[in-house]
Design an enzyme around this catalytic site. Structure first.
Site, PDB file in Angstrom:
ATOM      1  N   ASP A  29      41.884  41.699  38.078  1.00  0.00           N
ATOM      2  CA  ASP A  29      43.003  42.179  38.896  1.00  0.00           C
ATOM      3  C   ASP A  29      44.059  42.909  38.079  1.00  0.00           C
ATOM      4  O   ASP A  29      44.895  43.622  38.627  1.00  0.00           O
ATOM      5  CB  ASP A  29      43.708  40.982  39.540  1.00  0.00           C
TER       6      ASP A  29
HETATM    7  C1  BGC Z   1      41.950  36.083  40.993  1.00  0.00           C
HETATM    8  C2  BGC Z   1      40.582  36.713  40.913  1.00  0.00           C
HETATM    9  C3  BGC Z   1      40.542  37.649  39.739  1.00  0.00           C
HETATM   10  C4  BGC Z   1      40.955  36.951  38.466  1.00  0.00           C
HETATM   11  C5  BGC Z   1      41.008  37.881  37.283  1.00  0.00           C
HETATM   12  C6  BGC Z   1      42.299  35.445  39.691  1.00  0.00           C
HETATM   13  O1  BGC Z   1      43.590  34.976  39.741  1.00  0.00           O
HETATM   14  O2  BGC Z   1      41.946  35.136  42.030  1.00  0.00           O
HETATM   15  O3  BGC Z   1      40.284  37.406  42.097  1.00  0.00           O
HETATM   16  O4  BGC Z   1      39.231  38.135  39.641  1.00  0.00           O
HETATM   17  O5  BGC Z   1      42.227  36.374  38.644  1.00  0.00           O
HETATM   18  O6  BGC Z   1      42.022  38.807  37.370  1.00  0.00           O
END
Ligand code: BGC
Length: 812
Positions: A486
Site C-alpha cells: 500500500d
Molecule cells: C494492508 C494490506 C497491505 C499491507 C502492505 C496492510 O496494512 O491491510 O492490504 O497489503 O498493509 O502494505
C-alpha cells in the site's frame, strides 16, 4: 538475555494461560463468530460491536490512552475497605492469584484476594447477539464474606467515529431506561435507529448507576470510582453526558460457598413499526426473550458447551501429529484460530486497528479466505460474492467495503492494481476445497448496483483483463495507486503533510510505473485461471489467457531481472526500483516471493538465485525484511514507503505477511531446509520462548510486522492479530510444508520438509471424506516416491476424491 515469561500454552485445553497481568502490551482475544463481536484483553479491557466496529459500536474503548487499555467490562469487588478486580485492572490492587486463559472464542479471567475467588467466563454464544459474562464468586476463607459487587460497562454512542469527536451533540443525546436488573441504552432510538443495547444480570440488584460522572466522580478514574469507594451506588439516571451501566449487588458468602451471576450485554433490533411499547418506551420483547435464553448457570453452561463443540468440529478438519509440539499447536490450534479471526474482521478492529478507519479489504479478505475456507465453506462463498459485488465493470474495485452495508468505502477509494487478481486467488481456493463450481454461475452486481449483475466467472475474467489492459512500457503491469504494498505509491506525489498517501491524487496520465509484484501475482493466478477454464470446458478462454501469462513471463525475464534478483518496479519515469543500481532498497521481498512462486525463469536459475539473495540480503535473526537497505530519507517519487523510519513497517520491517511467499518459493524449488528455517523464525510458538519481552505482542498469534534489522529495536513486534500473515502461514504450512493440498479432483500430496523431519500424520476432512495420511519423509526434503490409498497404489500425487474414510501412506 534471560526473558521474563508472562504465560504459557496449554495445548490440552487449547488455551494460552497468562499468569502475570502486566504483560508488555495488552494480550487480547476475540469473542464472537458471526454478528456480535467483542475484543477482550487479559485485564478485561476492550469493547463490543454488532457486525461493524465503526457503525455499531456498543461499548466504549479509549485507544491510545494513558494508561493503555482503558475501558472494558469491569467488576469491582469491595470486601471491607479493599476494592479489587478479578482482572487486576483498573484498580490494580495486588492480587493473591491472577490468571487469564484465552481460549477459542472465550476468555476466562480469575483473580483471588483475601480468601475470595472471582472467576469470569466471557463468551458470545453461537448465533446470539450478546456477550455472556459468567461471574463465579467463591468464599475460600473461614469467615462469612459480605461483598459489594459493582459491574461496569460504558456505552458508545453507536458510531465510533462521531463518538470520539462530536461532543457538542453527544453530550446531549444520551438516553437510558432501567427496568428491574436491566439497564437499556437507547441513545438516538427516538429517531432513526431501530436498535438498542442492554446490560442485564440474572439477580435482584440493590442499586445501579447509568451516569458516568455520578458513578466515577468528575475527578476520579476507573481505578477509583466514587460510588465503589464509598460502597454506595447513586441510582443515577443518565440524561446526556456519558451513559454507562453499572449494577450494584450485595453478596453474602458463607465459608466455602460460591455463587454464580450471569451478566449479559445484548444488542437488539426492532421492526420500524414495533419500536415502542408506549410513547418513548422501547419495546423490550426481544430483549426479554434473549435474557430468558441465558438467565441460569445451566443455560449458560450449555451454550458454552455448544461453542466448545463448534470449535472441536472446526479444528478437527485438519490435524497434524508431528511430534513437534511447537508446530502442532500452531497448526492445530492457534494459526487456524487466527485465520477465523482475520476472516471475520479483515483489518478493521484490533488494538492496533481502531475499527473506525478500515472495513473489509478487497485483497485482504480474499487472502484471509484462503486460511478459512476449509473451516466454513458457505461463509467463504458468501464472502466471495460480497467482495466481487464491490467491483467495477472494468475490473477495478473498491479497496475496502463496510461490513454492515457491504458497500464500497469511498473514503479509501480504489486504483490498487493488484486488487482484481486476488479475486481469482480466493475463488479458486474455494472451488478446490468444496468442488462447488456453481459459484461461478452466481449473478453478481457491479458496485452493488441492482440490474448490473453478471456471472462470477465474468468477474474473474474482467479481473484478469484489468491487468492485461493496464500494461506499461515493458509490458509489465501498471501499478496504479499501489500494489500489495500500500505504501509504494509511485504515481502519488506529495509534499503536503495534510494529505493521505492513500487518497492523494493518483496520476495515471503518462505514468510508466510498473510492478513486478503484480507481474508475479498475475502469472500465479493466471495459471490458476487457465486451469479453471480448462476444467470447465472454456478452452478458448484458457488459450487466450495462457498467451497472456506466457507474455508476462517473457516480460519479467526480459525487463524484470536484475542479475541476482527480480526488480521490484519501475517508477513514474521508468527508472528501476529494487535494483543493484539503486542507492538504497536495492532488493525487495514482494517480487522475489511472487516471481519465485510463479517459478519465472526457474530453468535459467533465476528462482534459485532470487531465493539465495533473500537469504543473503533480507534474512535476519527475526525473519526476512521487506527491503534492503532501508530508505534513510523520504523520496518524493516513492510515496509512503519512505515515510517510515528505517526498519519499520513497509520500510524494511519484517512484514510477516510476505515471508511465506518466499517460503512457498523455497518449497516449490524443493529447498525444505531453507523453507523450514524461514518459517520457524516467524512462527509464534518458536518466537515465544526467545522474545516474550522483546517481541511484546501476543505470543500465540502472528503480528503484521516485526521491527527489522535496521530498526532501533530489531525483533519488536507490532500490529498483532489482523494480518494476512495468518492465512499465508496456514496456506504455507498446511499445503506446501506438510504438503496436503486441496485440488479439483482430490488432494494433492507434495510435502517439502527439512531433512530432520520425522514421520507425521495429518487427519484431513475434505468434502464428504476423512483422510488419515501418514508421511514417511526418510530424510528427503521433497519428492513423493509412492502413495497408497487404502492399500492400493496411486499414480501421481493426487489422491482421487471419494466420500468415506480413507487411509493414505506416503513415502518420500
Ligand atoms: C494492508 C494490506 C497491505 C499491507 C502492505 C496492510 O496494512 O491491510 O492490504 O497489503 O498493509 O502494505
Amino acid at each position: 538475555m534471560e526473558q521474563k515469561r508472562y504465560g504459557h500454552f496449554d495445548d490440552q485445553h487449547r488455551e494460552y494461560v497468562i499468569t502475570d497481568p502486566q504483560t508488555p502490551w495488552p494480550w487480547i482475544n476475540y469473542l464472537g463468530n458471526e454478528d456480535f463481536f467483542s475484543l477482550i484483553s487479559n485485564t478485561a479491557g476492550g469493547y463490543s460491536f454488532y457486525k461493524d466496529a465503526k457503525f455499531r459500536r456498543i461499548t466504549r474503548y479509549r485507544y491510545n490512552n494513558v494508561p493503555m487499555d482503558n475501558g472494558g467490562r469491569y467488576f469491582y469487588i469491595k470486601d471491607g475497605d479493599t476494592v479489587w478486580n478479578p482482572g487486576w485492572k483498573p484498580c490494580k490492587t495486588p492480587l493473591d492469584f491472577y490468571e487469564c486463559r484465552h481460549g477459542m472464542s472465550y476468555t476466562r479471567i480469575t483473580g483471588r484476594k483475601n480468601g475470595v475467588e472471582a472467576s469470569v467466563l466471557f463468551f458470545v454464544p453461537l448465533k446470539k447477539w450478546c456477550e455472556v459474562q459468567k461471574l463465579t464468586l467463591k468464599n475460600e476463607s473461614n469467615e462469612v464474606k459480605q461483598l459489594k459487587l459493582f459491574s461496569f460497562e460504558e456505552w458508545c454512542l453507536w458510531n465510533a467515529a462521531t463518538d470520539m469527536e462530536n461532543f457538542q451533540r453527544n453530550f446531549s443525546t444520551g438516553e437510558v431506561e432501567i427496568e428491574g436488573s436491566t439497564i437499556y441504552h437507547k441513545t438516538e432510538y427516538r429517531e432513526r435507529r431501530n436498535h438498542y443495547a442492554f446490560y442485564h444480570v440474572n439477580t435482584e440488584i440493590q442499586g445501579f448507576d447509568t451516569d458516568r460522572e455520578t458513578f466515577v466522580g468528575l475527578y476520579n478514574e476507573f481505578a477509583d470510582p466514587q460510588a465503589v469507594i464509598e460502597g454506595k451506588p447513586r441510582n443515577s439516571h443518565a440524561h446526556g453526558w456519558s451513559p454507562i451501566a453499572s449494577h450494584y449487588i450485595e453478596v453474602t458468602l458463607n465459608p466455602g460457598e460460591s455463587k454464580d451471576f450471569i451478566f449479559l450485554l445484548g444488542y437488539i433490533e426492532n421492526e420500524q413499526d414495533e419500536k415502542f411499547s408506549a410513547p418513548q418506551v422501547i419495546n423490550k420483547k426481544k430483549a426479554h426473550a434473549l435474557i430468558a435464553e441465558l438467565d441460569t448457570t445451566e443455560k449458560v453452561d450449555r451454550a458454552f458447551d455448544v461453542l466448545c463443540a463448534y470449535w472441536d468440529t472446526l479444528l478437527n478438519i485438519y490435524k497434524v501429529k508431528s511430534g513437534n509440539d511447537k508446530l502442532d499447536r500452531m497448526v492445530n490450534i492457534w494459526n487456524q484460530y487466527q485465520c477465523m479471526v482475520t476472516f471475520n474482521f479483515s483489518r478493521s478492529a484490533s488494538f492496533f486497528e481502531s475499527g473506525v478507519g478500515r472495513g473489509m479489504g478487497f485483497r485482504d479478505s480474499n487472502q484471509d479466505l484462503v486460511g478459512f475456507v476449509h473451516q466454513i465453506p458457505p461463509r467463504a462463498r458468501q464472502r466471495i460474492i460480497d467482495i466481487a459485488s464491490t467491483q467495477f465493470p472494468d475490473g477495478g474495485c473498491y479497496h475496502q467495503y463496510q461490513p454492515l452495508t457491504k458497500r464500497g468505502n469511498n473514503d479509501i477509494g480504489g486504483g490498487f492494481n493488484d486488487d482484481p487478481c486476488w479475486l481469482i486467488f480466493g475463488t479458486v481456493a474455494y472451488i478446490k476445497e468444496t468442488g462447488d463450481f456453481t459459484i461461478l454461475d452466481e449473478m453478481v452486481p457491479f458496485d452493488n448496483q441492482p440490474g448490473t449483475e453478471v456471472t462470477l466467472f465474468e468477474h474473474l475474467k474482467i479481473s484478469m483483463d484489468h491487468v492485461i489492459k493496464n500494461l506499461g512500457p515493458h509490458m509489465l503491469p501498471l501499478i496504479g495507486r499501489a500494489d500489495w504494498n500500500d505504501c509504494l505509491n509511485l504515481n502519488c506525489f506529495s509534499w503536503d503533510p495534510n494529505e493521505s498517501f492513500q487518497t492523494t491524487e493518483n496520476v495515471s496520465e503518462g505514468t510508466k510505473a510498473e510492478s513486478l509484484m503484480i507481474a508475479g501475482l498475475f502469472v500465479v493466478t493466471g495459471k490458476d485461471y487457465v486451469a479453471l477454464c480448462q476444467k470447465i470446458g472454456k478452452t478458448d478462454e484458457a488459450a487466450r489467457m495462457q498467451q497472456a501469462v506466457d507474455a508476462m513471463i517473457d516480460a519479467v525475464k526480459k525487463h524484470g531481472w536484475d542479475g541476482e534478483w527480480y526488480l521490484r518496479a519501475y517508477d513514474f519515469y521508468g527508472r528501476k526500483i529494487g535494483s543493484n543500481e539503486c542507492d538504497e532498497a536495492k532488493i525487495f521481498i514482494e517480487s522475489q516471493g511472487w516471481c519465485t512462486m510463479a517459478e519465472i525463469g526457474a530453468e535459467d536459475g533465476m528462482v534459485a538465485k532470487s531465493l539465495d539473495s533473500c537469504k543473503k540480503y533480507l534474512e535476519c535473526e527475526h525473519g526476512m525484511v521487506l527491503n534492503n537497505p532501508a530508505f534513510t530519507k523520504y523520496i518524493y517519487e516513492y510515496g509512503e514507503i519512505s515515510s517510515y523510519p528505517e526498519g519499520y513497517k513497509e520500510n524494511a520491517g519484517i512484514f510477516c505477511h510476505n515471508n511465506p511467499w518466499v517460503i512457498i518459493g523455497e518449497c516449490l524449488a524443493g529447498r525444505g531446509n531453507d523453507a523450514w528455517s524461514h518459517y520457524a523464525k516467524i512462527l509464534p510458538s518458536y518466537v515465544e520462548e526467545k522474545y516474550q519481552t522483546l517481541h511484546k505482542v501476543e505470543p500465540y498469534v502472528n503480528c503484521q510486522m516485526v521491527a527489522g534489522k535496521d530498526a532501533y529495536k530489531p525483533g519488536e513486534g507490532k500490529n498483532s492479530w489482523l494480518t494476512g500473515t495468518a492465512a499465508w502461514m496456514w496456506y504455507t504450512v498446511s499445503e506446501f510444508i506438510l504438503g496436503i493440498k486441496p485440488d479439483y479432483d482430490g488432494i494433492r500430496i507434495d510435502p517439502c520438509l527439512p531433512e530432520t523431519a520425522g514421520d507425521y500424520t495429518v487427519q484431513r476432512k475434505f468434502r464428504e471424506a476423512d483422510y488419515d495420511i501418514t508421511i514417511h519423509p526418510n530424510g528427503s526434503q521433497k519428492g513423493v516416491k509412492s502413495i497408497t490409498l487404502d492399500g492400493q497404489p496411486v499414480t501421481g500425487t493426487v489422491i482421487p476424491y471419494t466420500p468415506g474414510h480413507h487411509t493414505v501412506e506416503v513415502t518420500m
